[in-house]
Design a protein around this motif. Sequence first.
Motif, PDB file in Angstrom:
ATOM      1  N   SER A  95      -9.063  -1.579   1.914  1.00  0.00           N
ATOM      2  CA  SER A  95      -7.984  -1.611   2.898  1.00  0.00           C
ATOM      3  C   SER A  95      -8.197  -2.313   4.172  1.00  0.00           C
ATOM      4  CB  SER A  95      -7.236  -0.239   3.225  1.00  0.00           C
ATOM      5  OG  SER A  95      -6.953   0.331   1.853  1.00  0.00           O
ATOM      6  N   ARG A 122      -4.496  -4.470   4.292  1.00  0.00           N
ATOM      7  CA  ARG A 122      -3.402  -3.890   3.079  1.00  0.00           C
ATOM      8  C   ARG A 122      -3.980  -2.785   2.155  1.00  0.00           C
ATOM      9  NH1 ARG A 122      -0.214  -7.733  -1.376  1.00  0.00           N
ATOM     10  NH2 ARG A 122       1.331  -6.414  -1.793  1.00  0.00           N
ATOM     11  N   GLU A 123      -2.856  -1.775   2.147  1.00  0.00           N
ATOM     12  CA  GLU A 123      -3.508  -0.434   1.305  1.00  0.00           C
ATOM     13  C   GLU A 123      -4.022  -0.737  -0.043  1.00  0.00           C
ATOM     14  OE1 GLU A 123      -2.186   4.129   0.242  1.00  0.00           O
ATOM     15  OE2 GLU A 123      -0.845   2.337   0.665  1.00  0.00           O
TER      16      GLU A 123
END
Length: 461
Positions: A388, A393-394
């Motif tokens: 991440s 971005r997760e």
Amino acid sequence: MSLDAVLSRIDADLDPALERLFDLLRIPSISTDPEYKADCDRAAEWLVKDLNAMGIAAERRETPGHPMVVAHVDGDGPHLLFYGHYDVQPVDPLELWHRDPFDPAIEEVDGQKVIRARGASDDKGQLMTFVEACRAYMAEHGKLPCKVTFFFEGEEESGSPSLVPFMKENAAELTADVALICDTTMAAPGLPSIATQLRGMLKEEFTLKGPRMDLHSGLYGGPALNPLREISKLIASFHDETGRVAVDGFYDGVPELSDELRRQWADAGFDETTFLGRIGMSRAHGEEAFSAMEQVWARPTLEVNGMWGGYTGAGTKTVIPAEAHCKLTCRLVGDQDPAQVRDALRAHIEARLPVDTEVVWHGSLDGAPASVMDTSRPEFELARGALSDEWSREAVFAGMGGSIPIAGYFKTILGMEPMLIGFAKDDDAIHSPNEKYDVESFHKGIRSWARILDALGQAAP
């Protein structure tokens, strides 16, 4: 040890890293074709020399087939085993390639730079992301933050005939705290993913016998049973009108999706319309209660792979066939037992056999259960956090519709939990002409592994 310094070195050394990858890609290590045995040997030797040049003690290990490459690096952190394969698929049909498949080059496609070559994505490019991360770490600090075993195979694309015996014979040497595999795709472009569930497989084949011989349809058409018509009825009975498999007991062991997984997958950016549109479909045709992503990643299937019988040549032959044949496969999830599924499928068919027919089953049980990873282990969340951070971005715990046997072997033979992290894209054309690997996938893949090594090493007691 400074992670920032390692990441800076990775950025500065990208061009030399690409040149090293190109050197490996130029070797046509096609494992399934005996004509390329010397090239498979050459690829194994290339990896041994490259690791040795980094100060890593690497060895080529002989097998009845192509060599394995095994190397070890001591460290203070957890013991990690990294697996990749250096062999590649054949290139046929050659005329569909835009360039020589073993003459790698960087091209620009829709504004993205891509590496075009056989093996660029599957699996040399992915394998080298980990090697390059280790190279940068060792160049900057003289050591790695974890103890690492490198394990490279040369027969993955030809069924891995030497793999299981080699793993059993060398179990003590290969066993580590966790296994890392870089041979998978991201769930969506730019979405870092850890594959935590892989579907299993069951193969089945049967013949439906009717008349003692093929019959003239003028003499027997009407009163004679037609096995093709009857097998069609049996096949139609496998699913109900909602797409659900209608075989009693088929869903035993199928888990419900957790709320956390549903949340991650909902945010994955998966475009169902685009996914289906690539194959000319306007909607999903599986179980109506599940999205296309859920159908592929988390639901079992029963598919008809082939059915045949009677006359299939040119023109017409007025025949009622004596037999009809069917090949089936099931993709399995969760705790589904291949033997139990096979028994349920056979019972379903045998209970519906019409009078004057006989079913003949071909072969013994051919199947393997699904692989489900234990994501409660701390390594998974540490790796997800590192991914991440790199991709901003997760990262998600993803499913995979296919099967990767090595993941199951790590669990059953070595008692290790596998963690599958790859940076390929669905459009990389693996196994097809014009295979590619995005330069971004290669570059950020190296950075990702450096972050993961750092996170696992920092968390060690």
